[in-house]
Design a protein around this motif. Structure first.
Motif, short mmCIF file in Angstrom:
data_model
loop_
_atom_site.label_atom_id
_atom_site.label_comp_id
_atom_site.label_asym_id
_atom_site.label_seq_id
_atom_site.Cartn_x
_atom_site.Cartn_y
_atom_site.Cartn_z
N VAL A 38 0.37 -1.09 0.04
CA VAL A 38 -0.14 0.06 -0.27
C VAL A 38 0.62 0.93 0.22
CG1 VAL A 38 -1.61 1.15 1.55
CG2 VAL A 38 -1.86 -1.33 1.21
N PHE A 39 2.12 1.78 0.59
CA PHE A 39 2.94 2.47 1.14
C PHE A 39 4.28 1.99 0.19
CE2 PHE A 39 0.36 3.37 5.20
CZ PHE A 39 -0.32 4.60 4.73
N THR A 40 4.92 2.74 -0.47
CA THR A 40 5.57 2.41 -1.05
C THR A 40 7.08 3.73 -1.24
OG1 THR A 40 5.57 3.37 -3.62
CG2 THR A 40 4.81 0.75 -3.10
N GLY A 41 8.43 3.66 -1.02
CA GLY A 41 9.30 4.38 -0.59
C GLY A 41 8.84 5.41 -0.03
N ARG A 42 9.38 6.91 -0.30
CA ARG A 42 9.06 8.29 0.65
C ARG A 42 7.89 8.17 1.35
NH1 ARG A 42 12.61 12.84 -0.81
NH2 ARG A 42 11.87 14.73 0.88
N GLY A 43 6.63 7.75 0.62
CA GLY A 43 5.29 8.28 1.36
C GLY A 43 5.25 7.37 2.52
N GLN A 44 5.52 5.60 2.72
CA GLN A 44 5.81 4.96 3.26
C GLN A 44 6.70 5.84 5.29
OE1 GLN A 44 7.29 1.30 2.89
NE2 GLN A 44 6.55 0.52 4.83
N ALA A 45 7.53 6.38 4.78
CA ALA A 45 7.97 6.90 5.53
C ALA A 45 7.60 7.97 6.02
CB ALA A 45 9.73 7.05 5.26
N ASN A 46 7.44 8.79 5.68
CA ASN A 46 6.46 9.98 6.23
C ASN A 46 5.12 9.80 7.08
OD1 ASN A 46 8.49 12.11 5.04
ND2 ASN A 46 7.41 12.07 3.26
N ALA A 47 4.77 8.33 6.55
CA ALA A 47 3.30 8.13 7.25
C ALA A 47 3.88 7.59 8.57
CB ALA A 47 2.40 7.70 6.71
N LEU A 48 4.47 6.75 8.60
CA LEU A 48 5.04 5.77 9.43
C LEU A 48 5.47 7.09 10.68
CD1 LEU A 48 5.90 3.11 8.15
CD2 LEU A 48 4.31 2.85 9.13
N THR A 49 6.72 7.51 10.17
CA THR A 49 7.35 8.39 11.24
C THR A 49 6.39 9.98 11.48
OG1 THR A 49 9.78 8.41 9.69
CG2 THR A 49 8.99 10.47 11.22
N ARG A 50 4.99 10.43 11.13
CA ARG A 50 4.54 10.70 11.68
C ARG A 50 3.38 10.17 12.89
NH1 ARG A 50 1.50 14.43 7.17
NH2 ARG A 50 3.29 15.71 7.61
N ALA A 51 3.14 9.01 12.09
CA ALA A 51 2.33 8.10 12.86
C ALA A 51 3.03 7.97 14.43
CB ALA A 51 1.86 7.22 12.47
N THR A 52 4.03 7.83 14.12
CA THR A 52 5.07 6.91 15.38
C THR A 52 5.04 8.46 16.37
OG1 THR A 52 6.54 5.78 14.16
CG2 THR A 52 6.86 5.90 16.27
N GLY A 53 5.42 10.16 15.65
CA GLY A 53 5.47 10.89 16.39
C GLY A 53 4.57 10.95 17.21
N ILE A 54 3.35 11.11 16.71
CA ILE A 54 2.22 11.02 17.26
C ILE A 54 1.35 9.93 18.06
CG2 ILE A 54 -0.90 10.66 17.34
CD1 ILE A 54 -0.49 12.27 14.35
N LEU A 55 1.74 9.03 18.31
CA LEU A 55 1.34 7.60 19.15
C LEU A 55 3.07 8.30 20.31
CD1 LEU A 55 1.12 5.16 17.21
CD2 LEU A 55 -0.65 5.41 18.49
N ALA A 56 4.11 8.51 19.90
CA ALA A 56 4.78 9.09 21.24
C ALA A 56 4.11 10.16 21.99
CB ALA A 56 6.22 8.77 20.36
N THR A 57 3.75 11.60 21.73
CA THR A 57 3.25 11.99 22.63
C THR A 57 2.34 11.55 22.80
OG1 THR A 57 3.89 13.58 20.33
CG2 THR A 57 2.35 14.20 21.73
N ILE A 58 1.29 10.52 23.25
CA ILE A 58 0.29 10.26 23.55
C ILE A 58 0.80 9.67 24.52
CG2 ILE A 58 -1.42 8.70 23.14
CD1 ILE A 58 -2.05 9.09 20.41
N PHE A 59 1.73 8.67 24.05
CA PHE A 59 2.28 7.61 25.31
C PHE A 59 2.91 8.69 26.26
CE2 PHE A 59 6.26 6.10 27.02
CZ PHE A 59 5.54 4.12 27.31
N PHE A 60 3.89 9.89 26.27
CA PHE A 60 3.93 10.73 26.97
C PHE A 60 2.82 10.75 27.56
CE2 PHE A 60 7.72 10.44 24.74
CZ PHE A 60 9.07 10.01 25.87
N ILE A 61 1.83 11.97 27.62
CA ILE A 61 1.02 12.25 28.14
C ILE A 61 0.04 11.20 29.12
CG2 ILE A 61 -1.78 12.55 27.83
CD1 ILE A 61 0.11 14.18 24.98
N THR A 62 -0.14 10.25 28.30
CA THR A 62 -0.61 9.06 29.13
C THR A 62 -0.18 8.55 30.72
OG1 THR A 62 0.16 7.18 27.85
CG2 THR A 62 -1.91 8.16 27.25
N SER A 63 1.48 8.61 30.48
CA SER A 63 2.72 8.53 30.86
C SER A 63 2.50 9.64 32.26
CB SER A 63 3.99 7.83 31.11
OG SER A 63 3.62 7.11 29.72
#
Length: 120
Positions: A38-63
Motif C-alpha cells: 500500500v505504501f511505497t518509498g518516501r510516502g511510507q516513511a513520512n506516514a510511519l514517522t508521523r504516526a510514530t511521533g503522534i503515538l509517542a506524544t500520546i504515550f508521554f501524555i498518558t504516562s
C-alpha cells in the motif's frame, strides 16, 4: 479514571511497538516492507514517522497522567494536607537488632556445627 487511562496507554504502547518494528531500518534488518504494498518509498516513511511521533506524544501524555492522577486523588481525599489521606494504622516500624561494638559492623556469624550441611 485510572483504568481508562491504563487501557488507552496499553493500546498506544502496542501500536507504537508495531509501528517501530514495521519501519524500515537503514540496514534492512527488521524492515518488513517490500517493493509492493500500500505504501511505497518516501510516502511510507513520512506516514510511519508521523504516526510514530503522534503515538509517542500520546504515550508521554498518558504516562504523565498515570503519574499525576494518584497524587491529585490523594490531595482531594486529604484536603490541603495530603498526609491526612494516609492511614496511620497501616504503617509498621521494624526494629533492627542492636549490634555490639562501636562500628556499624554486624557481629560475625557462628560457624555451622559439624555434621550439618552448609554452603558457607
Amino acid at each position: 479514571m485510572q483504568q481508562v487511562i491504563i487501557a488507552i496507554h496499553l493500546m498506544v504502547v502496542t501500536a507504537l511497538v508495531i509501528l517501530v518494528l514495521y519501519q524500515k531500518s537503514e540496514g534492512g534488518a527488521l524492515g518488513m516492507g517490500g517493493g509492493s504494498g500500500v505504501f511505497t518509498g518516501r510516502g511510507q516513511a513520512n506516514a510511519l514517522t508521523r504516526a510514530t511521533g503522534i503515538l509517542a506524544t500520546i504515550f508521554f501524555i498518558t504516562s504523565i497522567a498515570l503519574t499525576v492522577l494518584p497524587a491529585w486523588e490523594r490531595r482531594s481525599e486529604g484536603g490541603d494536607d495530603w498526609t491526612k489521606a494516609l492511614d496511620p494504622g497501616s504503617i509498621q516500624i521494624k526494629q533492627l537488632p542492636k549490634t555490639e561494638g562501636k562500628g556499624e559492623q554486624a557481629a560475625p556469624e557462628k560457624a555451622p556445627e559439624p555434621g550439618k550441611d552448609s554452603i558457607f
